[in-house]
Design a protein around this motif. Sequence first.
Motif, PDB file in Angstrom:
ATOM      1  N   ARG A  44       0.832  -1.211   0.000  1.00 33.70           N
ATOM      2  CA  ARG A  44       0.000   0.000   0.000  1.00 33.70           C
ATOM      3  C   ARG A  44       0.860   1.252   0.000  1.00 33.70           C
ATOM      4  N   ALA A  45       1.973   1.195   0.681  1.00 32.64           N
ATOM      5  CA  ALA A  45       2.861   2.360   0.755  1.00 32.64           C
ATOM      6  C   ALA A  45       3.794   2.435  -0.449  1.00 32.64           C
ATOM      7  N   TYR A  46       3.837   1.362  -1.206  1.00 33.51           N
ATOM      8  CA  TYR A  46       4.794   1.236  -2.298  1.00 33.51           C
ATOM      9  C   TYR A  46       4.223   1.846  -3.570  1.00 33.51           C
ATOM     10  N   ARG A  47       4.189   3.118  -3.615  1.00 32.50           N
ATOM     11  CA  ARG A  47       3.773   3.839  -4.807  1.00 32.50           C
ATOM     12  C   ARG A  47       5.019   4.518  -5.362  1.00 32.50           C
ATOM     13  N   GLN A  48       5.278   4.273  -6.589  1.00 33.81           N
ATOM     14  CA  GLN A  48       6.516   4.756  -7.196  1.00 33.81           C
ATOM     15  C   GLN A  48       6.703   6.263  -7.015  1.00 33.81           C
ATOM     16  N   ASP A  49       5.642   7.031  -7.199  1.00 32.21           N
ATOM     17  CA  ASP A  49       5.761   8.480  -7.068  1.00 32.21           C
ATOM     18  C   ASP A  49       6.186   8.882  -5.657  1.00 32.21           C
ATOM     19  N   GLU A  50       5.596   8.222  -4.657  1.00 31.99           N
ATOM     20  CA  GLU A  50       5.950   8.543  -3.275  1.00 31.99           C
ATOM     21  C   GLU A  50       7.396   8.161  -2.986  1.00 31.99           C
ATOM     22  N   LEU A  51       7.809   6.990  -3.458  1.00 32.80           N
ATOM     23  CA  LEU A  51       9.178   6.547  -3.214  1.00 32.80           C
ATOM     24  C   LEU A  51      10.185   7.448  -3.923  1.00 32.80           C
ATOM     25  N   ASP A  52       9.869   7.841  -5.153  1.00 35.42           N
ATOM     26  CA  ASP A  52      10.777   8.731  -5.874  1.00 35.42           C
ATOM     27  C   ASP A  52      10.888  10.084  -5.180  1.00 35.42           C
ATOM     28  N   ALA A  53       9.766  10.595  -4.673  1.00 28.83           N
ATOM     29  CA  ALA A  53       9.801  11.880  -3.964  1.00 28.83           C
ATOM     30  C   ALA A  53      10.642  11.767  -2.697  1.00 28.83           C
ATOM     31  N   THR A  54      10.497  10.656  -1.976  1.00 24.29           N
ATOM     32  CA  THR A  54      11.288  10.454  -0.767  1.00 24.29           C
ATOM     33  C   THR A  54      12.766  10.322  -1.107  1.00 24.29           C
ATOM     34  N   ALA A  55      13.070   9.576  -2.163  1.00 31.34           N
ATOM     35  CA  ALA A  55      14.468   9.419  -2.577  1.00 31.34           C
ATOM     36  C   ALA A  55      15.058  10.766  -2.980  1.00 31.34           C
ATOM     37  N   ASP A  56      14.287  11.586  -3.697  1.00 31.16           N
ATOM     38  CA  ASP A  56      14.776  12.914  -4.074  1.00 31.16           C
ATOM     39  C   ASP A  56      15.054  13.771  -2.846  1.00 31.16           C
ATOM     40  N   SER A  57      14.173  13.693  -1.850  1.00 31.92           N
ATOM     41  CA  SER A  57      14.397  14.494  -0.642  1.00 31.92           C
ATOM     42  C   SER A  57      15.638  14.004   0.103  1.00 31.92           C
ATOM     43  N   LEU A  58      15.872  12.691   0.092  1.00 29.90           N
ATOM     44  CA  LEU A  58      17.082  12.167   0.737  1.00 29.90           C
ATOM     45  C   LEU A  58      18.345  12.607  -0.009  1.00 29.90           C
ATOM     46  N   ASN A  59      18.263  12.647  -1.322  1.00 28.83           N
ATOM     47  CA  ASN A  59      19.437  12.991  -2.123  1.00 28.83           C
ATOM     48  C   ASN A  59      19.704  14.479  -2.202  1.00 28.83           C
ATOM     49  N   SER A  60      18.770  15.308  -1.771  1.00 28.30           N
ATOM     50  CA  SER A  60      18.993  16.754  -1.816  1.00 28.30           C
ATOM     51  C   SER A  60      19.159  17.331  -0.421  1.00 28.30           C
ATOM     52  N   ARG A  61      19.616  16.506   0.499  1.00 24.55           N
ATOM     53  CA  ARG A  61      19.862  16.970   1.863  1.00 24.55           C
ATOM     54  C   ARG A  61      20.982  18.009   1.870  1.00 24.55           C
ATOM     55  N   PRO A  62      21.235  18.643   2.980  1.00 26.94           N
ATOM     56  CA  PRO A  62      22.230  19.712   3.057  1.00 26.94           C
ATOM     57  C   PRO A  62      23.603  19.356   2.490  1.00 26.94           C
ATOM     58  N   ARG A  63      23.962  18.076   2.484  1.00 26.37           N
ATOM     59  CA  ARG A  63      25.251  17.671   1.932  1.00 26.37           C
ATOM     60  C   ARG A  63      25.450  18.276   0.539  1.00 26.37           C
ATOM     61  N   ALA A  64      24.412  18.215  -0.293  1.00 25.63           N
ATOM     62  CA  ALA A  64      24.530  18.699  -1.658  1.00 25.63           C
ATOM     63  C   ALA A  64      24.632  20.222  -1.711  1.00 25.63           C
ATOM     64  N   HIS A  66      26.090  22.156   0.630  1.00 25.27           N
ATOM     65  CA  HIS A  66      27.254  22.666   1.344  1.00 25.27           C
ATOM     66  C   HIS A  66      28.565  22.154   0.784  1.00 25.27           C
ATOM     67  N   ALA A  67      28.561  21.743  -0.472  1.00 24.18           N
ATOM     68  CA  ALA A  67      29.756  21.286  -1.185  1.00 24.18           C
ATOM     69  C   ALA A  67      30.376  20.019  -0.609  1.00 24.18           C
ATOM     70  N   PHE A  68      29.603  19.232   0.136  1.00 23.33           N
ATOM     71  CA  PHE A  68      30.071  17.925   0.539  1.00 23.33           C
ATOM     72  C   PHE A  68      29.795  16.978  -0.616  1.00 23.33           C
ATOM     73  N   HIS A  69      30.557  15.917  -0.721  1.00 20.89           N
ATOM     74  CA  HIS A  69      30.391  14.996  -1.836  1.00 20.89           C
ATOM     75  C   HIS A  69      30.028  13.612  -1.320  1.00 20.89           C
ATOM     76  N   SER A  70      29.158  12.966  -2.076  1.00 28.89           N
ATOM     77  CA  SER A  70      28.780  11.598  -1.732  1.00 28.89           C
ATOM     78  C   SER A  70      29.950  10.674  -2.061  1.00 28.89           C
ATOM     79  N   PRO A  71      29.973   9.484  -1.482  1.00 25.89           N
ATOM     80  CA  PRO A  71      31.039   8.538  -1.814  1.00 25.89           C
ATOM     81  C   PRO A  71      31.124   8.269  -3.314  1.00 25.89           C
ATOM     82  N   PHE A  72      29.974   8.203  -3.987  1.00 30.25           N
ATOM     83  CA  PHE A  72      29.989   7.976  -5.430  1.00 30.25           C
ATOM     84  C   PHE A  72      30.653   9.134  -6.162  1.00 30.25           C
TER      85      PHE A  72
END
Length: 90
Positions: A44-64, A66-72
């Motif tokens: 029920r919680a597994y809706r692609q749009d919701e998961l993509d929005a959550t993933a985007d919010s995780l990937n745009s945290r302050p690290r991005a 403040h010039a910090f870089h991900s391991p990748f």
Amino acid sequence: MPENNPYQQLQPEERLTIANLHLQGSSIRAMALILGRSPATVSRAYRQDELDATADSLNSRPRATHAFHSPFEVFAATLASASQPQGAKH
């Protein structure tokens, strides 16, 4: 008269866990097992749009921002600099 409803909504932390597991390629059944929930609840919680929005919010945290870089990003930069000729400068 109270309702007899065994379903409890997923907590925000559980939704983040589902989003992270989705990014790692986990199946719905694996996510349910990890969370101790029914696969139907996760489904029920597994809706692609919701998961993509959550993933985007995780990937745009302050690290991005403040010039910090991900391991990748660090790994990609290391590979790029290793493949350049020694005398080349940018």
